[in-house]
Motif scaffolding. Sequence first.
Motif, PDB file in Angstrom:
ATOM      1  N   UNK A   1       1.153 -15.435  39.170  1.00  7.05           N
ATOM      2  CA  UNK A   1       2.166 -14.465  39.550  1.00  7.05           C
ATOM      3  C   UNK A   1       3.402 -15.237  40.015  1.00  7.05           C
ATOM      4  N   UNK A   2       4.558 -14.827  39.532  1.00  5.16           N
ATOM      5  CA  UNK A   2       5.806 -15.425  40.010  1.00  5.16           C
ATOM      6  C   UNK A   2       6.471 -14.433  40.954  1.00  5.16           C
ATOM      7  N   UNK A   3       6.730 -14.897  42.148  1.00  4.80           N
ATOM      8  CA  UNK A   3       7.310 -14.072  43.202  1.00  4.80           C
ATOM      9  C   UNK A   3       8.721 -14.581  43.509  1.00  4.80           C
ATOM     10  N   UNK A   4       9.493 -13.773  44.212  1.00  5.81           N
ATOM     11  CA  UNK A   4      10.823 -14.173  44.665  1.00  5.81           C
ATOM     12  C   UNK A   4      10.723 -14.626  46.114  1.00  5.81           C
ATOM     13  N   UNK A   5      11.156 -15.859  46.361  1.00  6.26           N
ATOM     14  CA  UNK A   5      11.091 -16.433  47.708  1.00  6.26           C
ATOM     15  C   UNK A   5      12.481 -16.499  48.310  1.00  6.26           C
ATOM     16  N   UNK A   6      12.557 -16.294  49.620  1.00  3.95           N
ATOM     17  CA  UNK A   6      13.815 -16.402  50.369  1.00  3.95           C
ATOM     18  C   UNK A   6      13.596 -17.318  51.558  1.00  3.95           C
ATOM     19  N   UNK A   7      14.655 -18.050  51.923  1.00  7.07           N
ATOM     20  CA  UNK A   7      14.558 -18.969  53.056  1.00  7.07           C
ATOM     21  C   UNK A   7      15.556 -18.597  54.140  1.00  7.07           C
ATOM     22  N   UNK A   8      15.326 -19.135  55.323  1.00  9.54           N
ATOM     23  CA  UNK A   8      16.235 -18.912  56.452  1.00  9.54           C
ATOM     24  C   UNK A   8      17.604 -19.515  56.184  1.00  9.54           C
ATOM     25  N   UNK A   9      17.659 -20.486  55.274  1.00 11.27           N
ATOM     26  CA  UNK A   9      18.913 -21.162  54.951  1.00 11.27           C
ATOM     27  C   UNK A   9      19.718 -20.416  53.881  1.00 11.27           C
ATOM     28  N   UNK A  10      19.229 -19.238  53.464  1.00 10.54           N
ATOM     29  CA  UNK A  10      19.945 -18.421  52.494  1.00 10.54           C
ATOM     30  C   UNK A  10      19.644 -18.734  51.036  1.00 10.54           C
ATOM     31  N   UNK A  11      18.682 -19.603  50.793  1.00 10.84           N
ATOM     32  CA  UNK A  11      18.293 -19.938  49.423  1.00 10.84           C
ATOM     33  C   UNK A  11      17.279 -18.933  48.905  1.00 10.84           C
ATOM     34  N   UNK A  12      17.334 -18.640  47.611  1.00 10.50           N
ATOM     35  CA  UNK A  12      16.349 -17.784  46.968  1.00 10.50           C
ATOM     36  C   UNK A  12      15.921 -18.417  45.651  1.00 10.50           C
ATOM     37  N   UNK A  13      14.757 -18.045  45.189  1.00 15.08           N
ATOM     38  CA  UNK A  13      14.275 -18.564  43.919  1.00 15.08           C
ATOM     39  C   UNK A  13      12.833 -18.197  43.686  1.00 15.08           C
ATOM     40  N   UNK A  14      12.320 -18.552  42.512  1.00 13.27           N
ATOM     41  CA  UNK A  14      10.938 -18.194  42.178  1.00 13.27           C
ATOM     42  C   UNK A  14       9.915 -19.103  42.859  1.00 13.27           C
ATOM     43  N   UNK A  15       8.801 -18.513  43.194  1.00 14.06           N
ATOM     44  CA  UNK A  15       7.651 -19.214  43.749  1.00 14.06           C
ATOM     45  C   UNK A  15       6.452 -18.748  42.935  1.00 14.06           C
ATOM     46  N   UNK A  16       5.789 -19.685  42.251  1.00 11.11           N
ATOM     47  CA  UNK A  16       4.669 -19.326  41.375  1.00 11.11           C
ATOM     48  C   UNK A  16       3.352 -19.566  42.097  1.00 11.11           C
ATOM     49  N   UNK A  17       2.480 -18.562  42.050  1.00  7.72           N
ATOM     50  CA  UNK A  17       1.140 -18.652  42.633  1.00  7.72           C
ATOM     51  C   UNK A  17       0.135 -18.659  41.500  1.00  7.72           C
ATOM     52  N   UNK A  18      -0.851 -19.546  41.585  1.00  4.59           N
ATOM     53  CA  UNK A  18      -1.929 -19.592  40.605  1.00  4.59           C
ATOM     54  C   UNK A  18      -3.246 -19.487  41.355  1.00  4.59           C
ATOM     55  N   UNK A  19      -4.017 -18.473  41.015  1.00  3.28           N
ATOM     56  CA  UNK A  19      -5.292 -18.250  41.689  1.00  3.28           C
ATOM     57  C   UNK A  19      -6.357 -19.188  41.115  1.00  3.28           C
ATOM     58  N   UNK A  20      -7.101 -19.808  42.023  1.00  6.08           N
ATOM     59  CA  UNK A  20      -8.164 -20.732  41.646  1.00  6.08           C
ATOM     60  C   UNK A  20      -9.543 -20.105  41.815  1.00  6.08           C
ATOM     61  N   UNK A  21      -9.582 -18.832  42.255  1.00  8.27           N
ATOM     62  CA  UNK A  21     -10.845 -18.134  42.434  1.00  8.27           C
ATOM     63  C   UNK A  21     -11.118 -17.827  43.892  1.00  8.27           C
ATOM     64  N   UNK A  22     -12.279 -17.240  44.128  1.00  8.43           N
ATOM     65  CA  UNK A  22     -12.655 -16.833  45.479  1.00  8.43           C
ATOM     66  C   UNK A  22     -14.159 -16.945  45.641  1.00  8.43           C
ATOM     67  N   UNK A  23     -14.553 -17.131  46.892  1.00 11.30           N
ATOM     68  CA  UNK A  23     -15.960 -17.110  47.257  1.00 11.30           C
ATOM     69  C   UNK A  23     -16.058 -16.335  48.560  1.00 11.30           C
ATOM     70  N   UNK A  24     -16.793 -15.240  48.526  1.00 10.10           N
ATOM     71  CA  UNK A  24     -16.860 -14.390  49.704  1.00 10.10           C
ATOM     72  C   UNK A  24     -15.464 -13.900  50.050  1.00 10.10           C
ATOM     73  N   UNK A  25     -15.060 -14.073  51.280  1.00 12.27           N
ATOM     74  CA  UNK A  25     -13.741 -13.637  51.732  1.00 12.27           C
ATOM     75  C   UNK A  25     -12.764 -14.814  51.806  1.00 12.27           C
ATOM     76  N   UNK A  26     -12.962 -15.810  50.943  1.00  9.69           N
ATOM     77  CA  UNK A  26     -12.072 -16.962  50.869  1.00  9.69           C
ATOM     78  C   UNK A  26     -11.411 -16.962  49.496  1.00  9.69           C
TER      79      UNK A  26
END
Length: 189
Positions: free
Chosen positions: A152-177
Motif C-alpha cells: 500500500x502506498x500512503x501519503x506521508x506528512x512531516x512537521x517540517x512541511x514535507x509530503x510524499x509517498x510512503x510504501x508499506x509492504x506486509x510480511x505477514x502476521x502471527x497471532x496479534x503480531x
Amino acid sequence: MTSKHQSLSRFAILAVAIVLAGCSVSVSTGDSQGLSADQLETELGDEAAAQTGDALDAIDCTNGLDAEVDDATNCSVTEKGVVAIWDVKVTNVDDDNDSIDFSWQVQDGSQRLLASSIVDSVGADFGRQTGYTLTAVQCPQQEISAQPGTTVTCDASTAEGETGPLRLTMDGAEGMVVNFSWDLPTGAS
C-alpha cells in the motif's frame, strides 16, 4: 520528500504481548444457558488483560456461547494497531457447576494493520533515516490486510512541511503480531 537513506525498514506491530493462540478459560455461567455476547466480551477482555497486562482496545462478539460443546462464535478484536478475528469455541460444559470452558485463537489471515497506528509504529525510525518528523500518514484504506506481499502506498506528512509517498509492504502476521516493512518509493521527492 527527500530521503537521506533509501533503505527498507522492518517493523512488527505487537498487539497483545503473546500470540494468544489456543488459549482457554473456564467460566461460571450461573446457569446452564451459556454466555451472552456481552458476557463473552467481558470474559475475553479480562482474560487477555490477565495474560498480557494490557486491556484490549476493542472487542465485539457476533454472538454469545450456548452451554453446548463445540458451540462457536467469532469476535473482532482490536489491540495496539491490529484488528483480527478470534474464533471462540466451547470445549467443555459442567452442568453440575454451571460452568463452561472455552478456547479461542486468532483466525489465520484475518489480521489487519490500522493505518492510524503507522505514525507511532515507524515515526522514530523514519526520523532517524530521513531527518524529518513524521506527523501524519493517510492510506487508501483504514485497515490494511496483513497478507504477505500486500503493498500500500500512503501519503506521508512531516512537521517540517514535507509530503510524499510512503510504501508499506506486509510480511505477514502471527497471532496479534503484524510484520511489515516501509520505504520511500524510488523517485519520491
